[in-house]
Design a protein around this motif. Structure first.
Motif, PDB file in Angstrom:
ATOM      1  N   VAL A 105       1.048  -1.203  -0.223  1.00 36.85           N
ATOM      2  CA  VAL A 105       0.191  -0.088   0.057  1.00 36.85           C
ATOM      3  C   VAL A 105       0.918   1.165   0.007  1.00 36.85           C
ATOM      4  O   VAL A 105       2.067   1.036   0.379  1.00 36.85           O
ATOM      5  CB  VAL A 105      -0.904   0.116   1.325  1.00 36.85           C
ATOM      6  CG1 VAL A 105      -1.909  -1.091   1.171  1.00 36.85           C
ATOM      7  CG2 VAL A 105      -0.204   0.156   2.562  1.00 36.85           C
ATOM      8  N   GLN A 106       0.320   2.167  -0.556  1.00 38.61           N
ATOM      9  CA  GLN A 106       1.251   3.461  -0.770  1.00 38.61           C
ATOM     10  C   GLN A 106       0.419   4.735   0.277  1.00 38.61           C
ATOM     11  O   GLN A 106      -0.789   4.920   0.351  1.00 38.61           O
ATOM     12  CB  GLN A 106       1.238   3.812  -2.192  1.00 38.61           C
ATOM     13  CG  GLN A 106       2.196   4.899  -2.352  1.00 38.61           C
ATOM     14  CD  GLN A 106       2.507   5.145  -3.983  1.00 38.61           C
ATOM     15  OE1 GLN A 106       2.298   4.133  -4.727  1.00 38.61           O
ATOM     16  NE2 GLN A 106       3.184   6.054  -4.407  1.00 38.61           N
ATOM     17  N   ILE A 107       1.394   5.241   1.013  1.00 35.74           N
ATOM     18  CA  ILE A 107       0.964   6.475   1.790  1.00 35.74           C
ATOM     19  C   ILE A 107       1.817   7.472   1.356  1.00 35.74           C
ATOM     20  O   ILE A 107       2.935   7.460   1.612  1.00 35.74           O
ATOM     21  CB  ILE A 107       0.855   6.122   3.394  1.00 35.74           C
ATOM     22  CG1 ILE A 107       0.322   4.974   3.641  1.00 35.74           C
ATOM     23  CG2 ILE A 107       0.414   7.366   4.048  1.00 35.74           C
ATOM     24  CD1 ILE A 107       0.619   4.092   5.053  1.00 35.74           C
ATOM     25  N   HIS A 108       1.300   8.899   1.204  1.00 32.35           N
ATOM     26  CA  HIS A 108       1.938  10.104   1.088  1.00 32.35           C
ATOM     27  C   HIS A 108       1.528  10.901   2.182  1.00 32.35           C
ATOM     28  O   HIS A 108       0.525  11.450   2.224  1.00 32.35           O
ATOM     29  CB  HIS A 108       1.628  10.873  -0.355  1.00 32.35           C
ATOM     30  CG  HIS A 108       2.034   9.928  -1.597  1.00 32.35           C
ATOM     31  ND1 HIS A 108       3.346  10.547  -2.210  1.00 32.35           N
ATOM     32  CD2 HIS A 108       1.676   8.818  -2.365  1.00 32.35           C
ATOM     33  CE1 HIS A 108       3.497   9.604  -2.884  1.00 32.35           C
ATOM     34  NE2 HIS A 108       2.755   8.700  -3.148  1.00 32.35           N
ATOM     35  N   PHE A 109       2.688  11.111   3.053  1.00 29.69           N
ATOM     36  CA  PHE A 109       2.502  11.834   4.306  1.00 29.69           C
ATOM     37  C   PHE A 109       2.598  13.138   4.059  1.00 29.69           C
ATOM     38  O   PHE A 109       3.477  13.687   3.385  1.00 29.69           O
ATOM     39  CB  PHE A 109       3.470  11.569   5.282  1.00 29.69           C
ATOM     40  CG  PHE A 109       3.500  10.079   5.779  1.00 29.69           C
ATOM     41  CD1 PHE A 109       2.707   9.706   7.069  1.00 29.69           C
ATOM     42  CD2 PHE A 109       3.835   8.821   5.159  1.00 29.69           C
ATOM     43  CE1 PHE A 109       2.447   8.468   7.396  1.00 29.69           C
ATOM     44  CE2 PHE A 109       3.601   7.689   5.551  1.00 29.69           C
ATOM     45  CZ  PHE A 109       2.975   7.345   6.822  1.00 29.69           C
ATOM     46  N   GLY A 110       1.679  14.093   4.259  1.00 33.90           N
ATOM     47  CA  GLY A 110       1.506  15.347   4.202  1.00 33.90           C
ATOM     48  C   GLY A 110       0.579  15.752   3.056  1.00 33.90           C
ATOM     49  O   GLY A 110       0.266  16.773   2.725  1.00 33.90           O
ATOM     50  N   ASP A 111       0.131  14.767   2.296  1.00 36.47           N
ATOM     51  CA  ASP A 111      -1.109  14.935   1.225  1.00 36.47           C
ATOM     52  C   ASP A 111      -2.266  15.246   2.145  1.00 36.47           C
ATOM     53  O   ASP A 111      -2.541  14.772   3.245  1.00 36.47           O
ATOM     54  CB  ASP A 111      -1.007  13.700   0.639  1.00 36.47           C
ATOM     55  CG  ASP A 111      -1.880  13.720  -0.561  1.00 36.47           C
ATOM     56  OD1 ASP A 111      -1.443  14.155  -1.823  1.00 36.47           O
ATOM     57  OD2 ASP A 111      -3.426  13.626  -0.591  1.00 36.47           O
ATOM     58  N   ASP A 112      -3.280  16.140   1.227  1.00 38.70           N
ATOM     59  CA  ASP A 112      -4.559  16.269   1.969  1.00 38.70           C
ATOM     60  C   ASP A 112      -5.336  14.981   2.313  1.00 38.70           C
ATOM     61  O   ASP A 112      -6.036  14.990   3.016  1.00 38.70           O
ATOM     62  CB  ASP A 112      -5.402  17.202   0.876  1.00 38.70           C
ATOM     63  CG  ASP A 112      -4.584  18.526   0.678  1.00 38.70           C
ATOM     64  OD1 ASP A 112      -4.046  19.204   1.785  1.00 38.70           O
ATOM     65  OD2 ASP A 112      -5.072  19.090  -0.258  1.00 38.70           O
ATOM     66  N   SER A 113      -5.096  13.972   1.599  1.00 37.14           N
ATOM     67  CA  SER A 113      -5.838  12.667   1.772  1.00 37.14           C
ATOM     68  C   SER A 113      -5.035  11.633   2.638  1.00 37.14           C
ATOM     69  O   SER A 113      -5.348  10.437   2.569  1.00 37.14           O
ATOM     70  CB  SER A 113      -6.030  11.807   0.620  1.00 37.14           C
ATOM     71  OG  SER A 113      -6.672  12.834  -0.342  1.00 37.14           O
ATOM     72  N   GLU A 114      -4.174  12.362   3.354  1.00 29.31           N
ATOM     73  CA  GLU A 114      -3.256  11.438   4.233  1.00 29.31           C
ATOM     74  C   GLU A 114      -4.161  10.828   5.348  1.00 29.31           C
ATOM     75  O   GLU A 114      -3.837   9.396   5.458  1.00 29.31           O
ATOM     76  CB  GLU A 114      -2.255  12.465   5.205  1.00 29.31           C
ATOM     77  CG  GLU A 114      -1.228  11.399   6.177  1.00 29.31           C
ATOM     78  CD  GLU A 114      -0.620  12.190   7.017  1.00 29.31           C
ATOM     79  OE1 GLU A 114      -0.431  12.029   8.302  1.00 29.31           O
ATOM     80  OE2 GLU A 114       0.090  13.365   6.652  1.00 29.31           O
ATOM     81  N   ASP A 115      -5.055  11.144   5.844  1.00 31.91           N
ATOM     82  CA  ASP A 115      -5.870  10.501   6.862  1.00 31.91           C
ATOM     83  C   ASP A 115      -6.471   9.458   6.019  1.00 31.91           C
ATOM     84  O   ASP A 115      -6.607   8.211   6.856  1.00 31.91           O
ATOM     85  CB  ASP A 115      -6.826  11.312   7.351  1.00 31.91           C
ATOM     86  CG  ASP A 115      -7.957  12.221   6.473  1.00 31.91           C
ATOM     87  OD1 ASP A 115      -7.511  12.295   5.279  1.00 31.91           O
ATOM     88  OD2 ASP A 115      -9.171  12.557   6.824  1.00 31.91           O
TER      89      ASP A 115
END
Length: 182
Positions: A110-120
């Protein structure tokens, strides 16, 4: 503690010396038809003599991998998003661990971009995947990318991915061996 299934599948991803070296064939979905990835089956067969220990692929590509998926480990990537979006770093779940399990996956990513508006939402998705994958004995690889480029942000992203249940974490190189070792 990892289940026996998780441990056995992790071992299938290991190459010589216990190292994991994965060929990423999952970039076509986010980036479009990239040279070399337009025929994943042909590329997969060309990789047959290389020292890779596994392949990372999107679910729809797995059927084109042919025999190489039987000779190496298989990581099925569950996150999706494209560069055509107004938010190209925002990823959603395109499939669930049970779908990857049915495809014969040895692990899921899975991919997570920390700091993106959709981080949550990406964090919630990663937690869901970690829970469902653990129940199936599938290891989770988190692709944890901070939008801020500092070593501290990378450390935070990697730590958060591990706390969510990732067994392995892929992230940006921090610029020096010393900061990356941290």
């Amino acid at each position: 503690m990892a289940s026996m299934g998780t441990i056995r599948r992790l071992r299938r991803l290991e190459g010589p010396g216990g190292r994991i070296f994965l060929a990423a064939l999952d970039h076509g979905l986010p980036a479009g038809p990239l040279p070399g990835l337009e025929a994943p089956g042909v590329l997969a067969e060309r990789l047959a003599g290389t020292p890779i220990s596994g392949i990372v692929a999107n679910p729809g590509i797995v059927r084109f991998l042919g025999g190489i998926a039987d000779r190496t480990g298989l990581v099925v990537h569950l996150s999706a998003g494209t560069i055509l979006s107004n938010h190209p770093t925002s990823k959603v779940l395109s499939r669930l661990p049970e779908d990857a399990f049915a495809l014969g996956a040895d692990a899921v990513s899975v991919q997570i971009h920390f700091g993106d508006d959709s981080e949550d939402r990406m964090l919630a998705d990663a937690g869901l995947v970690a829970d469902e994958a653990a129940a199936l004995g599938l290891p989770v690889i988190a692709m944890a990318y901070p939008n801020a480029g500092s070593p501290g942000a990378t450390l935070h992203a990697v730590h958060a991915a591990a706390e969510l249940g990732a067994v392995l974490v892929q992230t940006h190189y921090t610029g020096s061996v010393e900061s990356f070792l941290e």
